[in-house]
Write an enzyme that holds these catalytic residues in place. Sequence first.
Site, mmCIF file in Angstrom:
data_model
loop_
_atom_site.group_PDB
_atom_site.id
_atom_site.type_symbol
_atom_site.label_atom_id
_atom_site.label_comp_id
_atom_site.label_asym_id
_atom_site.label_seq_id
_atom_site.Cartn_x
_atom_site.Cartn_y
_atom_site.Cartn_z
ATOM 1 C CD GLU A 11 6.514 -8.726 10.135
ATOM 2 O OE1 GLU A 11 5.964 -9.568 9.389
ATOM 3 O OE2 GLU A 11 7.692 -8.361 9.991
ATOM 4 C CB SER A 12 0.602 -6.646 6.650
ATOM 5 O OG SER A 12 1.218 -7.268 5.543
ATOM 6 C CE1 TYR A 68 -1.913 -6.838 10.296
ATOM 7 C CE2 TYR A 68 -4.173 -7.573 9.915
ATOM 8 C CZ TYR A 68 -3.157 -6.649 9.715
ATOM 9 O OH TYR A 68 -3.399 -5.533 8.947
ATOM 10 C CB THR A 100 -6.672 -3.702 9.514
ATOM 11 O OG1 THR A 100 -7.512 -4.738 9.021
ATOM 12 C CG2 THR A 100 -6.169 -4.114 10.889
ATOM 13 C CG ASP A 101 -11.711 -4.691 7.614
ATOM 14 O OD1 ASP A 101 -10.611 -5.266 7.742
ATOM 15 O OD2 ASP A 101 -12.510 -4.955 6.698
ATOM 16 C CD GLU A 102 -7.646 -8.809 8.892
ATOM 17 O OE1 GLU A 102 -7.221 -9.649 9.691
ATOM 18 O OE2 GLU A 102 -7.301 -8.766 7.691
ATOM 19 C CG ASN A 115 -5.925 -1.847 0.576
ATOM 20 O OD1 ASN A 115 -5.314 -0.827 0.313
ATOM 21 N ND2 ASN A 115 -6.867 -1.874 1.508
ATOM 22 C CB ILE A 118 -0.959 0.002 1.211
ATOM 23 C CG1 ILE A 118 -1.879 -1.229 1.155
ATOM 24 C CG2 ILE A 118 -1.795 1.272 1.244
ATOM 25 C CD1 ILE A 118 -2.748 -1.433 2.391
HETATM 26 P P1 NAD Z 1 3.078 -5.021 3.487
HETATM 27 O O1 NAD Z 1 3.319 -6.204 4.350
HETATM 28 O O2 NAD Z 1 2.975 -5.183 2.019
HETATM 29 O O3 NAD Z 1 4.230 -3.933 3.742
HETATM 30 C C1 NAD Z 1 4.704 -3.624 5.019
HETATM 31 C C2 NAD Z 1 5.946 -2.757 4.876
HETATM 32 O O4 NAD Z 1 6.392 -2.431 6.183
HETATM 33 C C3 NAD Z 1 7.092 -3.436 4.154
HETATM 34 O O5 NAD Z 1 7.688 -2.553 3.233
HETATM 35 C C4 NAD Z 1 8.061 -3.782 5.288
HETATM 36 O O6 NAD Z 1 9.429 -3.806 4.877
HETATM 37 C C5 NAD Z 1 7.790 -2.635 6.249
HETATM 38 N N1 NAD Z 1 8.130 -2.972 7.644
HETATM 39 C C6 NAD Z 1 7.792 -4.095 8.335
HETATM 40 N N2 NAD Z 1 8.301 -4.051 9.570
HETATM 41 C C7 NAD Z 1 8.957 -2.849 9.683
HETATM 42 C C8 NAD Z 1 9.672 -2.207 10.721
HETATM 43 N N3 NAD Z 1 9.816 -2.796 11.932
HETATM 44 N N4 NAD Z 1 10.208 -0.987 10.492
HETATM 45 C C9 NAD Z 1 10.059 -0.399 9.281
HETATM 46 N N5 NAD Z 1 9.407 -0.956 8.262
HETATM 47 C C10 NAD Z 1 8.856 -2.184 8.455
HETATM 48 O O7 NAD Z 1 1.783 -4.326 4.081
HETATM 49 P P2 NAD Z 1 0.608 -3.545 3.325
HETATM 50 O O8 NAD Z 1 -0.365 -4.539 2.810
HETATM 51 O O9 NAD Z 1 1.202 -2.542 2.426
HETATM 52 O O10 NAD Z 1 -0.094 -2.836 4.568
HETATM 53 C C11 NAD Z 1 0.310 -1.522 4.981
HETATM 54 C C12 NAD Z 1 -0.486 -1.148 6.218
HETATM 55 O O11 NAD Z 1 -1.886 -1.194 5.917
HETATM 56 C C13 NAD Z 1 -0.276 -2.106 7.390
HETATM 57 O O12 NAD Z 1 -0.207 -1.331 8.564
HETATM 58 C C14 NAD Z 1 -1.523 -2.984 7.388
HETATM 59 O O13 NAD Z 1 -1.829 -3.423 8.683
HETATM 60 C C15 NAD Z 1 -2.564 -2.020 6.859
HETATM 61 N N6 NAD Z 1 -3.676 -2.632 6.130
HETATM 62 C C16 NAD Z 1 -3.458 -3.464 5.072
HETATM 63 C C17 NAD Z 1 -4.530 -4.009 4.367
HETATM 64 C C18 NAD Z 1 -4.315 -4.898 3.169
HETATM 65 O O14 NAD Z 1 -5.295 -5.417 2.629
HETATM 66 N N7 NAD Z 1 -3.098 -5.083 2.682
HETATM 67 C C19 NAD Z 1 -5.843 -3.731 4.771
HETATM 68 C C20 NAD Z 1 -6.040 -2.876 5.868
HETATM 69 C C21 NAD Z 1 -4.957 -2.332 6.525
HETATM 70 P P1 TYD Z 2 -5.431 -12.598 2.964
HETATM 71 O O1 TYD Z 2 -5.114 -12.076 1.608
HETATM 72 O O2 TYD Z 2 -4.361 -13.304 3.726
HETATM 73 O O3 TYD Z 2 -6.011 -11.358 3.800
HETATM 74 P P2 TYD Z 2 -6.777 -11.319 5.252
HETATM 75 O O4 TYD Z 2 -6.457 -12.511 6.024
HETATM 76 O O5 TYD Z 2 -6.197 -10.073 5.835
HETATM 77 O O6 TYD Z 2 -8.234 -11.171 4.958
HETATM 78 O O7 TYD Z 2 -6.668 -13.570 2.845
HETATM 79 C C1 TYD Z 2 -7.885 -13.139 2.279
HETATM 80 C C2 TYD Z 2 -8.870 -14.278 2.413
HETATM 81 O O8 TYD Z 2 -8.439 -15.360 1.568
HETATM 82 C C3 TYD Z 2 -8.932 -14.853 3.815
HETATM 83 O O9 TYD Z 2 -10.287 -15.204 4.108
HETATM 84 C C4 TYD Z 2 -8.078 -16.102 3.746
HETATM 85 C C5 TYD Z 2 -8.249 -16.566 2.310
HETATM 86 N N1 TYD Z 2 -7.080 -17.275 1.719
HETATM 87 C C6 TYD Z 2 -7.266 -18.528 1.118
HETATM 88 O O10 TYD Z 2 -8.388 -19.074 1.069
HETATM 89 N N2 TYD Z 2 -6.176 -19.148 0.575
HETATM 90 C C7 TYD Z 2 -4.922 -18.606 0.608
HETATM 91 O O11 TYD Z 2 -3.955 -19.242 0.124
HETATM 92 C C8 TYD Z 2 -4.766 -17.314 1.197
HETATM 93 C C9 TYD Z 2 -3.426 -16.652 1.255
HETATM 94 C C10 TYD Z 2 -5.877 -16.673 1.750
#
Ligand code: NAD
Ligand code: TYD
Length: 354
Positions: free
Chosen positions: A85-86, A161, A136-138, A191, A13
């Site tokens: 950590e995501s 998480y 996050t909504d989680e 996302n 993101i």
């Molecule tokens: P991602 O895992 O793709 O990226 C995380 C980034 O953080 C990486 O570049 C990693 O190197 C960096 N990072 C990890 N630990 C670190 C540390 N200790 N110090 C500095 N950098 C560090 O995550 P994302 O999917 O881009 O998510 C970004 C944010 O959005 C997160 O806070 C996540 O909880 C939140 N979020 C993600 C989603 C989603 O669907 N991906 C949805 C809702 C909220």
């Molecule tokens: P994920 O992308 O890990 O996001 P989140 O756990 O934050 O929602 O997973 C999205 C949904 O897909 C979740 O319900 C778990 C499911 N999933 C599978 O069924 N198979 C897979 O291999 C993965 C990675 C996720």
Amino acid sequence: MTTYLTTGCAGFIGTTFVHYMLSRYTDIRIINLDALTYAGNLENLKDLEDDPRHIFVHGNICDKELVAKLIADYDPDYIINFAAESHVDRSIANPEIFVTTNVMGTVNLLQRAKEAWYDAGQKTWKSGKKYVQVSTDEVYGALGAEGFFTETTPINPHSPYSSSKASADHFVKAFHDTYGMPVNITRCSNNYGHFQFPEKLIPLMINNAKNHKQLPVYGDGMQIRDWLYVEDHCKAIDMVATAGRVGEVYNIGGHNERPNIFIVKTIIHQLSERLHDPEINEGLIKHVEDRLGHDRRYGIDPSKIKADLGWYPETTFEVGIVKTIDWYLDNQEWMERVTSGEYQKYYAEMYKNR
Ligand code: NAD
Ligand code: TYD
């Protein structure tokens, strides 16, 4: 010039946020602090190598001296914390790093910002500063068949998480409630889009299907997520940072709920059609052992951010998923590089007993 100290913007993101902001505004600079964990990839920002508005700093959000120095050196107007950590599956296997980064890292950012921005004698904050926590909504837990998450839904996380993200949110709120720190928290649904690391559902399924590998659907595949195109999310974060009411939480999502099995089948059909490959078909689907504590349904009510800031999700799922699939097809070398080495070990370990 407006200065942003962002964290974690070599990840999925954050990468999009940096691109979105730099393409939209000229008079800004972004200091991008990222530890480059497995999820961080500087290749995502290669096109900005010669752009002086983007300053990459390799480091950890838990590093007290480094964070204090960055705030002192660059005097950011905004700190936006994406770093985390995501991945839920990783948190189930190894929760501790989630506490270190997501909780301790957030508290470190808050505390260093407070030291720089707060006059304890006067009990005042430097004007024009704000801390934004990307959450996050989680943190709300899981929904049944009815209803949506609003900003007043009780926090009730289930996974390690989401528990770490909820804990971080409480600290952000505590800094606001205790010291009056100017903050916002955004809580976003799942996302999808370009640059997402292929251990998350959509890019994992695209990569596996393209390579005729099994598509591991957890349990019955009827878990529901509210999918949001990543650029729409980044637009919302920009709007919250500049115009969000101080101290408020904003939910970001778009009534775009789909069961996982629908997502997987959409990917299969789109890929099969685009690549003229009949071997990409539903026979690749394998229902595997469910995720422990698997949340059944997430769904966001985004009416507050619409009413306050005029934000709404502009990209329908039908448009966004095609853009996403096309990006992965056009960037196969990126996919090959990120799935070599460590990723193979991760995949073997995570899916071996499923
Ligand atoms: P991602 O895992 O793709 O990226 C995380 C980034 O953080 C990486 O570049 C990693 O190197 C960096 N990072 C990890 N630990 C670190 C540390 N200790 N110090 C500095 N950098 C560090 O995550 P994302 O999917 O881009 O998510 C970004 C944010 O959005 C997160 O806070 C996540 O909880 C939140 N979020 C993600 C989603 C989603 O669907 N991906 C949805 C809702 C909220
Ligand atoms: P994920 O992308 O890990 O996001 P989140 O756990 O934050 O929602 O997973 C999205 C949904 O897909 C979740 O319900 C778990 C499911 N999933 C599978 O069924 N198979 C897979 O291999 C993965 C990675 C996720």
